[in-house]
Design a protein around this motif. Structure first.
Motif, PDB file in Angstrom:
ATOM      1  N   PRO A   8       0.840  -1.209   0.000  1.00 20.34           N
ATOM      2  CA  PRO A   8       0.000   0.000   0.000  1.00 20.34           C
ATOM      3  C   PRO A   8       0.869   1.251   0.000  1.00 20.34           C
ATOM      4  CG  PRO A   8      -0.672  -1.529   1.728  1.00 20.34           C
ATOM      5  CD  PRO A   8       0.604  -2.057   1.154  1.00 20.34           C
ATOM      6  N   ARG A   9       0.700   2.076  -0.988  1.00 14.42           N
ATOM      7  CA  ARG A   9       1.583   3.232  -1.161  1.00 14.42           C
ATOM      8  C   ARG A   9       1.285   4.362  -0.176  1.00 14.42           C
ATOM      9  NH1 ARG A   9       2.656   7.271  -5.404  1.00 14.42           N
ATOM     10  NH2 ARG A   9       4.757   7.834  -4.853  1.00 14.42           N
ATOM     11  N   ASP A  10       0.047   4.417   0.306  1.00 13.90           N
ATOM     12  CA  ASP A  10      -0.351   5.523   1.165  1.00 13.90           C
ATOM     13  C   ASP A  10      -0.341   5.163   2.651  1.00 13.90           C
ATOM     14  OD1 ASP A  10      -2.427   3.730   1.034  1.00 13.90           O
ATOM     15  OD2 ASP A  10      -3.979   5.255   0.864  1.00 13.90           O
ATOM     16  N   LYS A  11       0.353   4.068   2.987  1.00 15.32           N
ATOM     17  CA  LYS A  11       0.360   3.617   4.378  1.00 15.32           C
ATOM     18  C   LYS A  11       1.734   3.070   4.745  1.00 15.32           C
ATOM     19  CE  LYS A  11      -1.983   0.316   7.343  1.00 15.32           C
ATOM     20  NZ  LYS A  11      -2.900  -0.804   7.380  1.00 15.32           N
ATOM     21  N   TYR A  12       2.257   3.537   5.851  1.00 11.75           N
ATOM     22  CA  TYR A  12       3.513   2.991   6.363  1.00 11.75           C
ATOM     23  C   TYR A  12       3.224   1.625   6.984  1.00 11.75           C
ATOM     24  CZ  TYR A  12       7.777   2.369   8.977  1.00 11.75           C
ATOM     25  OH  TYR A  12       8.945   1.873   9.453  1.00 11.75           O
ATOM     26  N   ILE A  13       4.051   0.639   6.641  1.00 11.96           N
ATOM     27  CA  ILE A  13       3.880  -0.712   7.158  1.00 11.96           C
ATOM     28  C   ILE A  13       5.193  -1.137   7.807  1.00 11.96           C
ATOM     29  CG2 ILE A  13       3.443  -3.122   6.548  1.00 11.96           C
ATOM     30  CD1 ILE A  13       1.883  -2.158   4.150  1.00 11.96           C
ATOM     31  N   PRO A  14       5.137  -1.670   9.025  1.00  8.42           N
ATOM     32  CA  PRO A  14       6.365  -2.165   9.659  1.00  8.42           C
ATOM     33  C   PRO A  14       6.999  -3.277   8.822  1.00  8.42           C
ATOM     34  CG  PRO A  14       4.561  -2.092  11.246  1.00  8.42           C
ATOM     35  CD  PRO A  14       3.976  -1.813   9.892  1.00  8.42           C
ATOM     36  N   LYS A  15       8.303  -3.398   8.901  1.00  9.80           N
ATOM     37  CA  LYS A  15       9.042  -4.357   8.069  1.00  9.80           C
ATOM     38  C   LYS A  15       8.534  -5.789   8.229  1.00  9.80           C
ATOM     39  CE  LYS A  15      12.840  -4.774  11.375  1.00  9.80           C
ATOM     40  NZ  LYS A  15      12.648  -3.699  12.315  1.00  9.80           N
ATOM     41  N   GLU A  16       8.061  -6.141   9.413  1.00  8.21           N
ATOM     42  CA  GLU A  16       7.584  -7.505   9.645  1.00  8.21           C
ATOM     43  C   GLU A  16       6.334  -7.844   8.843  1.00  8.21           C
ATOM     44  OE1 GLU A  16       9.863  -6.020  13.113  1.00  8.21           O
ATOM     45  OE2 GLU A  16       8.092  -5.247  12.095  1.00  8.21           O
ATOM     46  N   LEU A  17       5.633  -6.843   8.361  1.00 15.37           N
ATOM     47  CA  LEU A  17       4.393  -7.062   7.610  1.00 15.37           C
ATOM     48  C   LEU A  17       4.564  -6.902   6.096  1.00 15.37           C
ATOM     49  CD1 LEU A  17       1.928  -5.206  10.009  1.00 15.37           C
ATOM     50  CD2 LEU A  17       2.524  -7.630   9.972  1.00 15.37           C
ATOM     51  N   LEU A  18       5.800  -6.733   5.644  1.00 17.97           N
ATOM     52  CA  LEU A  18       6.048  -6.513   4.219  1.00 17.97           C
ATOM     53  C   LEU A  18       6.197  -7.801   3.404  1.00 17.97           C
ATOM     54  CD1 LEU A  18       8.472  -3.465   4.292  1.00 17.97           C
ATOM     55  CD2 LEU A  18       6.110  -3.512   3.492  1.00 17.97           C
ATOM     56  N   TRP A  19       6.296  -8.946   4.046  1.00 12.42           N
ATOM     57  CA  TRP A  19       6.551 -10.199   3.335  1.00 12.42           C
ATOM     58  C   TRP A  19       5.625 -10.454   2.143  1.00 12.42           C
ATOM     59  CZ3 TRP A  19      11.027 -12.334   3.641  1.00 12.42           C
ATOM     60  CH2 TRP A  19      11.782 -12.173   4.784  1.00 12.42           C
ATOM     61  N   PRO A  20       4.320 -10.221   2.241  1.00 13.85           N
ATOM     62  CA  PRO A  20       3.453 -10.494   1.078  1.00 13.85           C
ATOM     63  C   PRO A  20       3.769  -9.634  -0.145  1.00 13.85           C
ATOM     64  CG  PRO A  20       2.136 -10.197   3.065  1.00 13.85           C
ATOM     65  CD  PRO A  20       3.551  -9.813   3.407  1.00 13.85           C
ATOM     66  N   TYR A  21       4.493  -8.531   0.066  1.00 12.99           N
ATOM     67  CA  TYR A  21       4.772  -7.587  -1.017  1.00 12.99           C
ATOM     68  C   TYR A  21       6.180  -7.723  -1.599  1.00 12.99           C
ATOM     69  CZ  TYR A  21       0.743  -5.676   1.363  1.00 12.99           C
ATOM     70  OH  TYR A  21      -0.476  -5.536   1.964  1.00 12.99           O
ATOM     71  N   ILE A  22       6.954  -8.669  -1.102  1.00 18.65           N
ATOM     72  CA  ILE A  22       8.326  -8.839  -1.576  1.00 18.65           C
ATOM     73  C   ILE A  22       8.402  -9.100  -3.085  1.00 18.65           C
ATOM     74  CG2 ILE A  22      10.403 -10.293  -1.388  1.00 18.65           C
ATOM     75  CD1 ILE A  22      10.055  -8.256   0.889  1.00 18.65           C
ATOM     76  N   PRO A  23       7.506  -9.919  -3.679  1.00 22.17           N
ATOM     77  CA  PRO A  23       7.584 -10.092  -5.141  1.00 22.17           C
ATOM     78  C   PRO A  23       7.484  -8.768  -5.911  1.00 22.17           C
ATOM     79  CG  PRO A  23       6.239 -11.821  -4.203  1.00 22.17           C
ATOM     80  CD  PRO A  23       6.518 -10.838  -3.086  1.00 22.17           C
TER      81      PRO A  23
END
Length: 124
Positions: A82-97
């Motif tokens: 999500p471009r308009d929301k800061y996400i902690p690094k631990e929650l970024l896994w689904p977006y790695i691709p």
């Protein structure tokens, strides 16, 4: 950078940024790109939305302009998640691709661009 804002912006971030800055100033190193996530959210600094940010060398006064227009160190930000929301690094896994796709595209484009500038027209 908002150092110390949360667990994602601590000493490790400062270390990695300073390392990229130092590497970009070394003889024989043309360019260093630090790849990260682009975020355009109201709860983070506006600079996180900038796609590219040049890291000024520590010895900026001694830094020669003869290296080329793309030399030095940069923070390169890709939109993923999500471009308009800061996400902690631990929650970024689904977006790695998405990040990998952006990183590969950047590497290919830089290879071509730098090849035109310093590689006699051949991708580097």
């Amino acid at each position: 950078m908002e150092l110390g804002r949360d667990s994602d912006t601590g000493g490790q971030v400062k270390y990695v940024v300073e390392l990229a800055r130092a590497l970009g100033s070394m003889p024989g190193v043309y360019r260093v790109d630090l790849l990260t996530r682009q975020v355009a959210a109201p709860d983070v600094d506006w600079s996180y939305a900038e796609p590219t940010e040049m890291l000024t060398p520590r010895d900026a006064d001694d830094y020669g302009d003869d290296m080329g227009e793309s030399s030095g160190s940069y923070i390169v930000r890709f939109p993923f998640g999500p471009r308009d929301k800061y996400i902690p690094k631990e929650l970024l896994w689904p977006y790695i691709p998405e990040f990998v796709d952006g990183a590969l595209n950047h590497i290919i484009q830089m290879s071509k661009s730098l090849g035109e500038q310093i590689g006699s027209g051949h991708a580097i």
